[in-house]
Write a protein that holds these residues in place. Structure first.
Motif, mmCIF file in Angstrom:
data_model
loop_
_atom_site.group_PDB
_atom_site.id
_atom_site.type_symbol
_atom_site.label_atom_id
_atom_site.label_comp_id
_atom_site.label_asym_id
_atom_site.label_seq_id
_atom_site.Cartn_x
_atom_site.Cartn_y
_atom_site.Cartn_z
ATOM 1 N N ASP A 1 0.835 -1.203 0.000
ATOM 2 C CA ASP A 1 0.000 0.000 0.000
ATOM 3 C C ASP A 1 0.871 1.254 0.000
ATOM 4 O O ASP A 1 2.086 1.186 -0.169
ATOM 5 N N ASP A 2 0.243 2.401 0.207
ATOM 6 C CA ASP A 2 1.004 3.644 0.075
ATOM 7 C C ASP A 2 1.930 3.922 1.253
ATOM 8 O O ASP A 2 2.604 4.939 1.289
ATOM 9 N N ARG A 3 2.007 3.004 2.237
ATOM 10 C CA ARG A 3 2.991 3.155 3.311
ATOM 11 C C ARG A 3 4.284 2.415 2.986
ATOM 12 O O ARG A 3 5.276 2.577 3.695
ATOM 13 N N SER A 4 4.284 1.557 1.972
ATOM 14 C CA SER A 4 5.410 0.646 1.752
ATOM 15 C C SER A 4 6.707 1.410 1.490
ATOM 16 O O SER A 4 6.729 2.402 0.771
ATOM 17 N N GLU A 5 7.785 0.922 2.091
ATOM 18 C CA GLU A 5 9.075 1.583 1.927
ATOM 19 C C GLU A 5 10.198 0.552 1.870
ATOM 20 O O GLU A 5 10.156 -0.472 2.556
ATOM 21 N N LEU A 6 11.164 0.830 1.020
ATOM 22 C CA LEU A 6 12.328 -0.031 0.859
ATOM 23 C C LEU A 6 13.534 0.657 1.480
ATOM 24 O O LEU A 6 13.911 1.753 1.060
ATOM 25 N N PHE A 7 14.125 0.017 2.488
ATOM 26 C CA PHE A 7 15.386 0.498 3.059
ATOM 27 C C PHE A 7 16.530 -0.187 2.320
ATOM 28 O O PHE A 7 16.597 -1.420 2.290
ATOM 29 N N ILE A 8 17.415 0.592 1.708
ATOM 30 C CA ILE A 8 18.639 0.038 1.132
ATOM 31 C C ILE A 8 19.697 0.163 2.223
ATOM 32 O O ILE A 8 20.093 1.265 2.604
ATOM 33 N N VAL A 9 20.103 -0.993 2.763
ATOM 34 C CA VAL A 9 20.908 -1.040 3.993
ATOM 35 C C VAL A 9 22.330 -1.459 3.654
ATOM 36 O O VAL A 9 22.541 -2.462 2.972
ATOM 37 N N GLU A 10 23.302 -0.693 4.159
ATOM 38 C CA GLU A 10 24.701 -1.034 3.920
ATOM 39 C C GLU A 10 25.209 -1.916 5.046
ATOM 40 O O GLU A 10 25.132 -1.541 6.210
ATOM 41 N N GLY A 11 25.683 -3.116 4.696
ATOM 42 C CA GLY A 11 26.358 -3.966 5.674
ATOM 43 C C GLY A 11 25.471 -5.041 6.279
ATOM 44 O O GLY A 11 24.306 -4.810 6.580
ATOM 45 N N ASP A 12 26.068 -6.232 6.467
ATOM 46 C CA ASP A 12 25.314 -7.367 6.991
ATOM 47 C C ASP A 12 24.950 -7.203 8.464
ATOM 48 O O ASP A 12 23.891 -7.651 8.898
ATOM 49 N N SER A 13 25.845 -6.577 9.251
ATOM 50 C CA SER A 13 25.551 -6.442 10.686
ATOM 51 C C SER A 13 24.345 -5.526 10.880
ATOM 52 O O SER A 13 23.467 -5.798 11.702
ATOM 53 N N ALA A 14 24.283 -4.453 10.087
ATOM 54 C CA ALA A 14 23.132 -3.552 10.177
ATOM 55 C C ALA A 14 21.867 -4.246 9.690
ATOM 56 O O ALA A 14 20.784 -4.033 10.228
ATOM 57 N N LEU A 15 21.992 -5.119 8.680
ATOM 58 C CA LEU A 15 20.818 -5.820 8.159
ATOM 59 C C LEU A 15 20.183 -6.703 9.230
ATOM 60 O O LEU A 15 18.966 -6.713 9.392
ATOM 61 N N GLY A 16 21.023 -7.431 9.975
ATOM 62 C CA GLY A 16 20.497 -8.310 11.021
ATOM 63 C C GLY A 16 19.691 -7.540 12.055
ATOM 64 O O GLY A 16 18.599 -7.963 12.458
ATOM 65 N N THR A 17 20.211 -6.391 12.464
ATOM 66 C CA THR A 17 19.506 -5.557 13.449
ATOM 67 C C THR A 17 18.246 -4.966 12.828
ATOM 68 O O THR A 17 17.192 -4.922 13.463
ATOM 69 N N ALA A 18 18.354 -4.523 11.569
ATOM 70 C CA ALA A 18 17.209 -3.901 10.889
ATOM 71 C C ALA A 18 16.056 -4.889 10.720
ATOM 72 O O ALA A 18 14.882 -4.506 10.776
ATOM 73 N N LYS A 19 16.372 -6.177 10.524
ATOM 74 C CA LYS A 19 15.317 -7.198 10.402
ATOM 75 C C LYS A 19 14.457 -7.231 11.660
ATOM 76 O O LYS A 19 13.245 -7.400 11.586
ATOM 77 N N MET A 20 15.106 -7.084 12.818
ATOM 78 C CA MET A 20 14.370 -7.113 14.083
ATOM 79 C C MET A 20 13.707 -5.766 14.374
ATOM 80 O O MET A 20 12.700 -5.703 15.065
ATOM 81 N N ALA A 21 14.276 -4.689 13.839
ATOM 82 C CA ALA A 21 13.782 -3.341 14.147
ATOM 83 C C ALA A 21 12.624 -2.922 13.248
ATOM 84 O O ALA A 21 11.838 -2.058 13.607
ATOM 85 N N ARG A 22 12.493 -3.525 12.074
ATOM 86 C CA ARG A 22 11.510 -3.052 11.086
ATOM 87 C C ARG A 22 10.091 -3.466 11.456
ATOM 88 O O ARG A 22 9.870 -4.377 12.271
ATOM 89 N N ASP A 23 9.144 -2.827 10.816
ATOM 90 C CA ASP A 23 7.745 -3.267 10.841
ATOM 91 C C ASP A 23 7.543 -4.051 9.552
ATOM 92 O O ASP A 23 7.493 -3.467 8.462
ATOM 93 N N SER A 24 7.447 -5.377 9.658
ATOM 94 C CA SER A 24 7.440 -6.223 8.459
ATOM 95 C C SER A 24 6.184 -6.043 7.617
ATOM 96 O O SER A 24 6.118 -6.523 6.485
ATOM 97 N N GLU A 25 5.192 -5.342 8.158
ATOM 98 C CA GLU A 25 3.978 -5.080 7.393
ATOM 99 C C GLU A 25 4.290 -4.202 6.173
ATOM 100 O O GLU A 25 3.832 -4.477 5.065
ATOM 101 N N PHE A 26 5.106 -3.150 6.372
ATOM 102 C CA PHE A 26 5.298 -2.204 5.267
ATOM 103 C C PHE A 26 6.754 -1.796 5.028
ATOM 104 O O PHE A 26 7.024 -0.982 4.154
ATOM 105 N N GLN A 27 7.709 -2.367 5.788
ATOM 106 C CA GLN A 27 9.114 -1.991 5.613
ATOM 107 C C GLN A 27 9.919 -3.163 5.057
ATOM 108 O O GLN A 27 10.005 -4.220 5.695
#
Length: 258
Positions: free
Chosen positions: A28-54
């Motif tokens: 929907d119109d809330r959807s957003e793509l984070f382009i994330v640099e680095g694997d360590s940040a990705l692991g944390t971002a997976k837990m930090a995101r709202d999987s509904e729209f991020q």
């Protein structure tokens, strides 16, 4: 070569989405793509995101500088191809804004000089090949904090941690805490990168729409922006050297992260 580029573009459009994409559930119109640099940040971002729209797409280090590269080189580059494929709206003159799979794209890199370089390379890709996303105000840079202050005697209802986003803001915040008679753990923590934050901190400061700061990328003057990309990212070295030497006297030495 033109036929080969068209073949690559077609293959890009029809192939499955990259395995490394961590997609969101809704489009929907809330959807957003984070382009994330680095694997360590990705692991944390997976837990930090709202999987509904991020959604999250990791990139490894510095992508290709597309201002110096040919279209064929750009399409062959794994990172660039993945970004174009995930957004799903094509590239160049064939870019179709209505087909974009996400309402907004957010660059999320460390708050240091390398992070700034990565954001610049990403913006070069968008400016050259996905320009309508930028023109529509749908491209953003995340603004992660530089410091975390741990308050040792928080008042009732007050957060234990305070975040600041520049050295000047840190200085002002510490003066304000001192004025109020509050103590903090000295020295305040200076984040070296996104990977140093836990999921709750990353969500609160950088990803949660209720608390985060985003910087919208705008191009007010198209011709000037194109000329600046050519100057700073293009293959002509001499004009870039002259620009750096000429502007050196205007640089504030305190802004150099050394």
């Amino acid at each position: 070569e033109h036929r080969e580029n068209q073949r690559r573009k077609s293959a890009l459009a029809t192939s499955a989405l990259p395995a490394k994409l961590v997609d969101c559930r809704s489009a929907d119109d809330r959807s957003e793509l984070f382009i994330v640099e680095g694997d360590s940040a990705l692991g944390t971002a997976k837990m930090a995101r709202d999987s509904e729209f991020q959604a999250l797409l990791p990139i490894r280090g510095k992508i290709l500088n597309v201002q110096k590269a040919s279209l064929a080189d750009m399409l062959k580059n794994t990172e660039c191809a993945a970004i174009i494929q995930v957004i799903g709206a094509g590239s160049g003159g064939a870019f179709n804004l209505d087909a974009a799979r996400y309402q907004r794209v957010i660059f999320m890199a460390d708050a240091d000089v390398d992070g700034a370089h990565i954001r610049t390379l990403l913006l070069t890709l968008f400016h050259r090949y996905m320009r309508p996303m930028v023109d529509a105000g749908r491209v953003f840079a995340a603004v992660p904090p530089l410091h975390r202050i741990k308050i040792t005697n928080p008042r009732k209802g007050q957060q234990r941690y305070s975040y600041t986003y520049s050295d000047a803001e840190l200085h002002r915040t510490l003066l304000e805490l001192e004025r109020k008679g509050q103590r903090w753990e000295d020295p305040p923590q200076r984040y070296k990168g996104l990977g140093e934050m836990d999921a709750a901190q990353l969500a609160e400061t950088t990803m949660d729409p209720r608390h985060r700061t985003l910087r919208r990328i705008r191009i007010e003057d198209s011709a000037a922006a194109t000329a600046m990309f050519d100057l700073l990212m293009g293959s002509e070295v001499a004009p870039r050297r002259d620009f750096i030497v000429g502007a050196a006297a205007e640089l504030d030495p305190s802004r150099i992260d050394a």
